[in-house]
Design a protein around this motif. Structure first.
Motif, PDB file in Angstrom:
ATOM      1  N   SER A  55       0.831  -1.206   0.000  1.00 25.75           N
ATOM      2  CA  SER A  55       0.000   0.000   0.000  1.00 25.75           C
ATOM      3  C   SER A  55       0.865   1.255   0.000  1.00 25.75           C
ATOM      4  O   SER A  55       0.534   2.254  -0.645  1.00 25.75           O
ATOM      5  CB  SER A  55      -0.961  -0.008   1.190  1.00 25.75           C
ATOM      6  OG  SER A  55      -0.250   0.012   2.413  1.00 25.75           O
ATOM      7  N   LEU A  56       1.984   1.202   0.705  1.00 24.56           N
ATOM      8  CA  LEU A  56       2.935   2.307   0.676  1.00 24.56           C
ATOM      9  C   LEU A  56       3.482   2.514  -0.738  1.00 24.56           C
ATOM     10  O   LEU A  56       3.556   3.648  -1.228  1.00 24.56           O
ATOM     11  CB  LEU A  56       4.102   2.018   1.620  1.00 24.56           C
ATOM     12  CG  LEU A  56       3.960   2.423   3.084  1.00 24.56           C
ATOM     13  CD1 LEU A  56       5.066   1.764   3.902  1.00 24.56           C
ATOM     14  CD2 LEU A  56       4.035   3.939   3.232  1.00 24.56           C
ATOM     15  N   VAL A  57       3.853   1.421  -1.374  1.00 24.85           N
ATOM     16  CA  VAL A  57       4.407   1.510  -2.724  1.00 24.85           C
ATOM     17  C   VAL A  57       3.341   2.010  -3.701  1.00 24.85           C
ATOM     18  O   VAL A  57       3.642   2.770  -4.626  1.00 24.85           O
ATOM     19  CB  VAL A  57       4.984   0.156  -3.171  1.00 24.85           C
ATOM     20  CG1 VAL A  57       5.396   0.190  -4.648  1.00 24.85           C
ATOM     21  CG2 VAL A  57       6.187  -0.222  -2.307  1.00 24.85           C
ATOM     22  N   MET A  61       3.919   5.151  -6.066  1.00 24.09           N
ATOM     23  CA  MET A  61       3.786   5.132  -7.516  1.00 24.09           C
ATOM     24  C   MET A  61       2.825   6.226  -7.973  1.00 24.09           C
ATOM     25  O   MET A  61       3.094   6.908  -8.971  1.00 24.09           O
ATOM     26  CB  MET A  61       3.316   3.754  -7.996  1.00 24.09           C
ATOM     27  CG  MET A  61       4.376   2.672  -7.879  1.00 24.09           C
ATOM     28  SD  MET A  61       3.965   1.153  -8.783  1.00 24.09           S
ATOM     29  CE  MET A  61       2.480   0.626  -7.925  1.00 24.09           C
ATOM     30  N   THR A  62       1.715   6.397  -7.248  1.00 23.94           N
ATOM     31  CA  THR A  62       0.775   7.451  -7.615  1.00 23.94           C
ATOM     32  C   THR A  62       1.456   8.810  -7.583  1.00 23.94           C
ATOM     33  O   THR A  62       1.354   9.595  -8.533  1.00 23.94           O
ATOM     34  CB  THR A  62      -0.434   7.447  -6.666  1.00 23.94           C
ATOM     35  OG1 THR A  62      -1.127   6.207  -6.795  1.00 23.94           O
ATOM     36  CG2 THR A  62      -1.386   8.592  -6.988  1.00 23.94           C
ATOM     37  N   LEU A 115       1.240  -5.708 -12.862  1.00 22.11           N
ATOM     38  CA  LEU A 115       0.241  -6.497 -13.583  1.00 22.11           C
ATOM     39  C   LEU A 115      -1.204  -6.156 -13.238  1.00 22.11           C
ATOM     40  O   LEU A 115      -2.045  -6.080 -14.145  1.00 22.11           O
ATOM     41  CB  LEU A 115       0.490  -7.993 -13.374  1.00 22.11           C
ATOM     42  CG  LEU A 115       1.663  -8.593 -14.153  1.00 22.11           C
ATOM     43  CD1 LEU A 115       1.828 -10.062 -13.807  1.00 22.11           C
ATOM     44  CD2 LEU A 115       1.471  -8.407 -15.648  1.00 22.11           C
ATOM     45  N   PRO A 116      -1.557  -5.969 -11.966  1.00 24.04           N
ATOM     46  CA  PRO A 116      -2.961  -5.659 -11.678  1.00 24.04           C
ATOM     47  C   PRO A 116      -3.466  -4.420 -12.401  1.00 24.04           C
ATOM     48  O   PRO A 116      -4.628  -4.345 -12.805  1.00 24.04           O
ATOM     49  CB  PRO A 116      -2.980  -5.460 -10.152  1.00 24.04           C
ATOM     50  CG  PRO A 116      -1.815  -6.221  -9.658  1.00 24.04           C
ATOM     51  CD  PRO A 116      -0.768  -6.099 -10.729  1.00 24.04           C
ATOM     52  N   TYR A 117      -2.571  -3.429 -12.605  1.00 27.93           N
ATOM     53  CA  TYR A 117      -2.978  -2.178 -13.233  1.00 27.93           C
ATOM     54  C   TYR A 117      -3.028  -2.284 -14.751  1.00 27.93           C
ATOM     55  O   TYR A 117      -3.527  -1.385 -15.427  1.00 27.93           O
ATOM     56  CB  TYR A 117      -2.014  -1.060 -12.818  1.00 27.93           C
ATOM     57  CG  TYR A 117      -1.846  -0.984 -11.323  1.00 27.93           C
ATOM     58  CD1 TYR A 117      -2.912  -0.651 -10.496  1.00 27.93           C
ATOM     59  CD2 TYR A 117      -0.629  -1.299 -10.715  1.00 27.93           C
ATOM     60  CE1 TYR A 117      -2.770  -0.609  -9.111  1.00 27.93           C
ATOM     61  CE2 TYR A 117      -0.479  -1.255  -9.338  1.00 27.93           C
ATOM     62  CZ  TYR A 117      -1.551  -0.911  -8.546  1.00 27.93           C
ATOM     63  OH  TYR A 117      -1.412  -0.877  -7.187  1.00 27.93           O
ATOM     64  N   VAL A 118      -2.509  -3.375 -15.279  1.00 35.69           N
ATOM     65  CA  VAL A 118      -2.556  -3.624 -16.717  1.00 35.69           C
ATOM     66  C   VAL A 118      -3.697  -4.571 -17.067  1.00 35.69           C
ATOM     67  O   VAL A 118      -4.372  -4.407 -18.095  1.00 35.69           O
ATOM     68  CB  VAL A 118      -1.215  -4.212 -17.211  1.00 35.69           C
ATOM     69  CG1 VAL A 118      -1.277  -4.552 -18.696  1.00 35.69           C
ATOM     70  CG2 VAL A 118      -0.072  -3.241 -16.942  1.00 35.69           C
ATOM     71  N   LEU A 119      -3.941  -5.556 -16.211  1.00 36.71           N
ATOM     72  CA  LEU A 119      -4.874  -6.627 -16.545  1.00 36.71           C
ATOM     73  C   LEU A 119      -6.184  -6.618 -15.762  1.00 36.71           C
ATOM     74  O   LEU A 119      -7.174  -7.203 -16.211  1.00 36.71           O
ATOM     75  CB  LEU A 119      -4.192  -7.990 -16.303  1.00 36.71           C
ATOM     76  CG  LEU A 119      -2.918  -8.258 -17.086  1.00 36.71           C
ATOM     77  CD1 LEU A 119      -2.310  -9.588 -16.658  1.00 36.71           C
ATOM     78  CD2 LEU A 119      -3.192  -8.257 -18.585  1.00 36.71           C
ATOM     79  N   GLY A 123      -5.657   1.889 -11.159  1.00 33.10           N
ATOM     80  CA  GLY A 123      -5.095   2.343  -9.906  1.00 33.10           C
ATOM     81  C   GLY A 123      -5.315   3.836  -9.713  1.00 33.10           C
ATOM     82  O   GLY A 123      -5.827   4.528 -10.597  1.00 33.10           O
ATOM     83  N   ALA A 124      -4.911   4.336  -8.550  1.00 32.76           N
ATOM     84  CA  ALA A 124      -5.108   5.748  -8.230  1.00 32.76           C
ATOM     85  C   ALA A 124      -4.368   6.657  -9.200  1.00 32.76           C
ATOM     86  O   ALA A 124      -4.863   7.728  -9.580  1.00 32.76           O
ATOM     87  CB  ALA A 124      -4.661   6.016  -6.796  1.00 32.76           C
ATOM     88  N   SER A 125      -3.170   6.245  -9.619  1.00 33.69           N
ATOM     89  CA  SER A 125      -2.423   7.086 -10.562  1.00 33.69           C
ATOM     90  C   SER A 125      -3.142   7.142 -11.911  1.00 33.69           C
ATOM     91  O   SER A 125      -3.197   8.204 -12.553  1.00 33.69           O
ATOM     92  CB  SER A 125      -0.991   6.580 -10.734  1.00 33.69           C
ATOM     93  OG  SER A 125      -0.970   5.245 -11.184  1.00 33.69           O
ATOM     94  N   GLN A 126      -3.700   6.024 -12.349  1.00 33.56           N
ATOM     95  CA  GLN A 126      -4.440   6.022 -13.610  1.00 33.56           C
ATOM     96  C   GLN A 126      -5.676   6.905 -13.513  1.00 33.56           C
ATOM     97  O   GLN A 126      -5.993   7.651 -14.444  1.00 33.56           O
ATOM     98  CB  GLN A 126      -4.821   4.586 -13.986  1.00 33.56           C
ATOM     99  CG  GLN A 126      -3.625   3.750 -14.411  1.00 33.56           C
ATOM    100  CD  GLN A 126      -3.917   2.260 -14.386  1.00 33.56           C
ATOM    101  OE1 GLN A 126      -4.458   1.747 -13.409  1.00 33.56           O
ATOM    102  NE2 GLN A 126      -3.561   1.573 -15.450  1.00 33.56           N
ATOM    103  N   GLU A 127      -6.389   6.841 -12.386  1.00 33.57           N
ATOM    104  CA  GLU A 127      -7.563   7.692 -12.207  1.00 33.57           C
ATOM    105  C   GLU A 127      -7.167   9.164 -12.237  1.00 33.57           C
ATOM    106  O   GLU A 127      -7.856   9.997 -12.842  1.00 33.57           O
ATOM    107  CB  GLU A 127      -8.264   7.367 -10.883  1.00 33.57           C
ATOM    108  CG  GLU A 127      -8.892   5.973 -10.818  1.00 33.57           C
ATOM    109  CD  GLU A 127     -10.124   5.820 -11.704  1.00 33.57           C
ATOM    110  OE1 GLU A 127     -10.506   6.778 -12.405  1.00 33.57           O
ATOM    111  OE2 GLU A 127     -10.713   4.732 -11.693  1.00 33.57           O
ATOM    112  N   ALA A 128      -6.050   9.506 -11.592  1.00 36.80           N
ATOM    113  CA  ALA A 128      -5.594  10.899 -11.584  1.00 36.80           C
ATOM    114  C   ALA A 128      -5.212  11.350 -12.991  1.00 36.80           C
ATOM    115  O   ALA A 128      -5.543  12.478 -13.405  1.00 36.80           O
ATOM    116  CB  ALA A 128      -4.414  11.053 -10.629  1.00 36.80           C
ATOM    117  N   LEU A 129      -4.544  10.487 -13.729  1.00 39.59           N
ATOM    118  CA  LEU A 129      -4.145  10.838 -15.091  1.00 39.59           C
ATOM    119  C   LEU A 129      -5.357  10.973 -16.007  1.00 39.59           C
ATOM    120  O   LEU A 129      -5.392  11.856 -16.873  1.00 39.59           O
ATOM    121  CB  LEU A 129      -3.178   9.789 -15.646  1.00 39.59           C
ATOM    122  CG  LEU A 129      -1.818   9.739 -14.944  1.00 39.59           C
ATOM    123  CD1 LEU A 129      -1.002   8.555 -15.444  1.00 39.59           C
ATOM    124  CD2 LEU A 129      -1.050  11.036 -15.139  1.00 39.59           C
TER     125      LEU A 129
END
Length: 199
Positions: A55-57, A61-62, A115-119, A123-129
């Motif tokens: 969760s920290l990582v 990443m976000t 992998l989870p964010y690709v398949l 993730g939070a960073s994708q939502e922000a972007l």
């Protein structure tokens, strides 16, 4: 678009510590004890906000990916089309992401983390972007430089395109490729984005 800036806080100090640990030993070998020691806080302080290292990582990443993307967006100059701003910013963002030391470390040591964010899920960073892309696409619709369409769907399509270049470019670059650092492929990306966005 103005880059997002954050005041340095205790949370930032913890994420800085996580970054240092991950760059040193990778995600799997990073422990909450290591992070607490580097950040100068107790383990209980960490556990109040983050249940585990992953969760920290995730938060790290976000922070890093969103900062790389917003910092890559060129400043708007008089007469610049929003379409060009988007295309240039996304190409620069892919280059910045691929050069990021955290990305290199994760790909080299802990690639399963991505992998989870690709398949599986966003993730939070994708939502922000996606939110950032939607805002600038609306500007492009307003000035007529970007083809009209469903804003959120266009943002997702753009993110799918740039994710493939960011995550998979080295699988498509031959060892004997004469172009350095994937520059030729980034030029291809620029062309794809231009054609996708043009009315």
């Amino acid at each position: 678009m103005t880059p997002i800036r954050h005041n340095h806080s205790d949370g930032d100090a913890v994420l800085d510590a996580v970054r240092d640990c991950v760059l040193a030993v990778g995600v799997r070998r990073t422990t909450m004890t290591d992070v607490a020691r580097r950040a100068g806080v107790s383990r209980m302080t960490l556990y109040r906000r983050w249940p585990d290292v992953r969760s920290l990582v995730g938060d790290l990443m976000t922070r890093e990916w969103v900062a790389a993307a917003t910092d890559a967006m060129p400043e708007r100059r008089p007469g610049t089309l929003t379409r060009d701003l988007i295309a240039d910013g996304l190409v620069a963002g892919v280059a910045a992401f691929r050069a990021h030391p955290l990305f290199h470390k994760i790909v080299d040591v802990d690639p399963e983390l991505l992998l989870p964010y690709v398949l599986d899920r966003r993730g939070a960073s994708q939502e922000a972007l996606l939110a950032l892309l939607a805002d600038v696409l609306r500007e492009g619709h307003a000035d007529g430089s970007v083809r009209q369409g469903h804003v959120e769907r266009q943002a997702r399509a753009l993110l799918l395109i740039v994710q493939s270049f960011a995550l998979s470019l080295r699988t498509m670059t031959d060892a004997d490729d004469t172009e350095l650092n994937g520059d030729a492929f980034l030029a291809e990306l620029r062309g794809i984005l231009e054609r996708t966005l043009t009315p």
